[in-house]
Design a protein around this motif. Sequence first.
Motif, short mmCIF file in Angstrom:
data_model
loop_
_atom_site.label_atom_id
_atom_site.label_comp_id
_atom_site.label_asym_id
_atom_site.label_seq_id
_atom_site.Cartn_x
_atom_site.Cartn_y
_atom_site.Cartn_z
N UNK A 198 42.00 33.90 60.94
CA UNK A 198 42.15 35.34 60.73
C UNK A 198 42.58 36.03 62.02
N UNK A 199 43.74 36.61 61.97
CA UNK A 199 44.25 37.43 63.06
C UNK A 199 44.83 38.70 62.47
N UNK A 200 44.89 39.72 63.27
CA UNK A 200 45.48 40.97 62.81
C UNK A 200 46.98 40.80 62.67
N UNK A 201 47.46 41.00 61.44
CA UNK A 201 48.89 40.85 61.14
C UNK A 201 49.49 42.24 60.93
N UNK A 202 50.59 42.51 61.61
CA UNK A 202 51.20 43.83 61.56
C UNK A 202 52.58 43.85 60.89
N UNK A 203 53.09 42.67 60.55
CA UNK A 203 54.43 42.59 59.97
C UNK A 203 54.32 41.86 58.63
N UNK A 204 54.62 42.60 57.57
CA UNK A 204 54.45 42.07 56.22
C UNK A 204 55.79 41.96 55.51
N UNK A 205 55.87 41.01 54.56
CA UNK A 205 57.08 40.91 53.74
C UNK A 205 56.98 41.86 52.56
N UNK A 206 57.95 41.81 51.68
CA UNK A 206 58.02 42.78 50.58
C UNK A 206 57.25 42.35 49.34
N UNK A 207 56.60 41.20 49.38
CA UNK A 207 55.85 40.74 48.21
C UNK A 207 54.65 41.66 47.97
N UNK A 208 54.54 42.13 46.74
CA UNK A 208 53.48 43.06 46.37
C UNK A 208 52.16 42.32 46.16
N UNK A 209 51.08 42.88 46.67
CA UNK A 209 49.75 42.28 46.48
C UNK A 209 49.20 42.74 45.13
N UNK A 210 48.79 41.77 44.33
CA UNK A 210 48.18 42.09 43.03
C UNK A 210 46.83 42.74 43.27
N UNK A 211 46.61 43.92 42.67
CA UNK A 211 45.37 44.65 42.89
C UNK A 211 44.16 43.84 42.40
N UNK A 212 44.37 42.90 41.49
CA UNK A 212 43.26 42.05 41.03
C UNK A 212 42.70 41.21 42.17
N UNK A 213 43.60 40.78 43.06
CA UNK A 213 43.14 40.00 44.22
C UNK A 213 42.36 40.88 45.19
N UNK A 214 42.80 42.12 45.35
CA UNK A 214 42.06 43.06 46.21
C UNK A 214 40.67 43.27 45.65
N UNK A 215 40.57 43.48 44.34
CA UNK A 215 39.27 43.67 43.70
C UNK A 215 38.39 42.44 43.86
N UNK A 216 39.01 41.26 43.75
CA UNK A 216 38.26 40.01 43.91
C UNK A 216 37.66 39.91 45.31
N UNK A 217 38.45 40.25 46.32
CA UNK A 217 37.97 40.20 47.70
C UNK A 217 36.89 41.23 47.94
N UNK A 218 37.07 42.44 47.40
CA UNK A 218 36.08 43.51 47.56
C UNK A 218 34.77 43.11 46.90
N UNK A 219 34.85 42.58 45.68
CA UNK A 219 33.63 42.21 44.96
C UNK A 219 32.86 41.12 45.69
N UNK A 220 33.58 40.13 46.21
CA UNK A 220 32.93 39.06 46.96
C UNK A 220 32.26 39.59 48.22
N UNK A 221 32.92 40.55 48.88
CA UNK A 221 32.42 41.10 50.14
C UNK A 221 31.21 42.00 49.96
N UNK A 222 30.93 42.40 48.73
CA UNK A 222 29.75 43.24 48.47
C UNK A 222 28.45 42.48 48.71
N UNK A 223 28.54 41.17 48.95
CA UNK A 223 27.36 40.39 49.33
C UNK A 223 26.98 40.62 50.79
N UNK A 224 27.78 41.37 51.52
CA UNK A 224 27.48 41.65 52.93
C UNK A 224 26.15 42.38 53.04
N UNK A 225 25.41 42.14 54.12
CA UNK A 225 24.13 42.84 54.30
C UNK A 225 24.34 44.34 54.45
N UNK A 226 23.35 45.09 53.99
CA UNK A 226 23.39 46.56 54.06
C UNK A 226 21.97 47.06 54.24
N UNK A 227 21.80 48.06 55.09
CA UNK A 227 20.46 48.58 55.38
C UNK A 227 19.77 49.05 54.10
#
Length: 362
Positions: A198-227
């Motif tokens: 994982x590195x910060x990437x600043x140059x992207x191609x034109x391929x569109x990200x499927x919002x379903x994948x974004x939701x999948x990543x967000x849902x998985x990350x909700x396991x992160x600790x929270x006060x």
Amino acid sequence: MKQKIDQLILKITLSLIYRLRTRFDNKKKHYISWAISSPIKSTIYYSLFDNSFDNEHYRILNGKFNFSSNKLSSGVYARTRRNIHRIEKGISASLLVKREMFAKDYIEETVFGVEELLNTKYVNTPFHKWSVDVLNNYFQLVKLDEDLQYLSEKWKIMFNKFNIKDLENVNLHIPYNYSKLPISNIGFSELDSLFKRRHSVRWYNDKKVNVKLIKQAVESSLSSPSACNRQPFEVLYITGQRLNNMKALKLGFEMFSDNIKSFIFIVGDLSSYTEEQDKHLIYIDGGLFAMSLMLSLESLGISSCPINYPDTVGLDDKVQKILDLENYQKGVMLLSVGYANEDSPIPFSAKKELNEIFREIN
């Protein structure tokens, strides 16, 4: 009459502060040496000469007000989530060391909070199930005195009223043994590889990200600790015209702005708290979530770059208008996301060595 006099005094005071700030704007350094000698002097300095914390005070107070005045705010939800989590921590402790009593100072607030949320249908099924199972477990575990006996009966009535029995056959959402956690096939070397990948990437191609994948990543990350499990943030996926409006804010990404096809914006919710001591939790919890999210995205082949979101004067006001946010919401982290251009240059970003940041203290 007294209220009018008070309002007049406040109006005059505010006018004087504005004048002082304007007059002494170029003399701030002179007063810093005076202000650093004590917390109260520092407060006076920022009140009279510097507006850097005005936005934070404004949004914290709006969050505090919304918590207490809006029944459907996440304040009631957050408070009840916190209390349920506190109760299950007490249950966990009681499984190891037998305790007759705990949570008596907030159990009534919790029972009525759950009732309020169920009445307004404000909560989702996972919280519904979790709160019900934990409260059932609590009343089975503790020794009931007169007050708790009343609340126990109240809870039984609620249990029948809201058809909570429909969820009884689902696995209990209560404390369980560490040995029952899911088995992980990821060892240290695999995790270390993901960190290095994982590195910060600043140059992207034109391929569109499927919002379903974004939701999948967000849902998985909700396991992160929270006060106290309050998770005081909202995750916005920004595209289209609002993306262009956000780009126009010029937050330091101008050189690669044209490559950005979407943003993820993590927005803190200050209506989750009533105490100023908790004002930094949106950044702590949001930051923990953001790191998990970036790793989740990376595992799906989606690159990202965390973008500086400074607390500059007026920035939250501009973003609030673009994204239709509330006065008690505050930006925590902005991420550009997309599929990396294969020829994208990646800064080496040499990290500090272990001995620079680690000390063992006995």
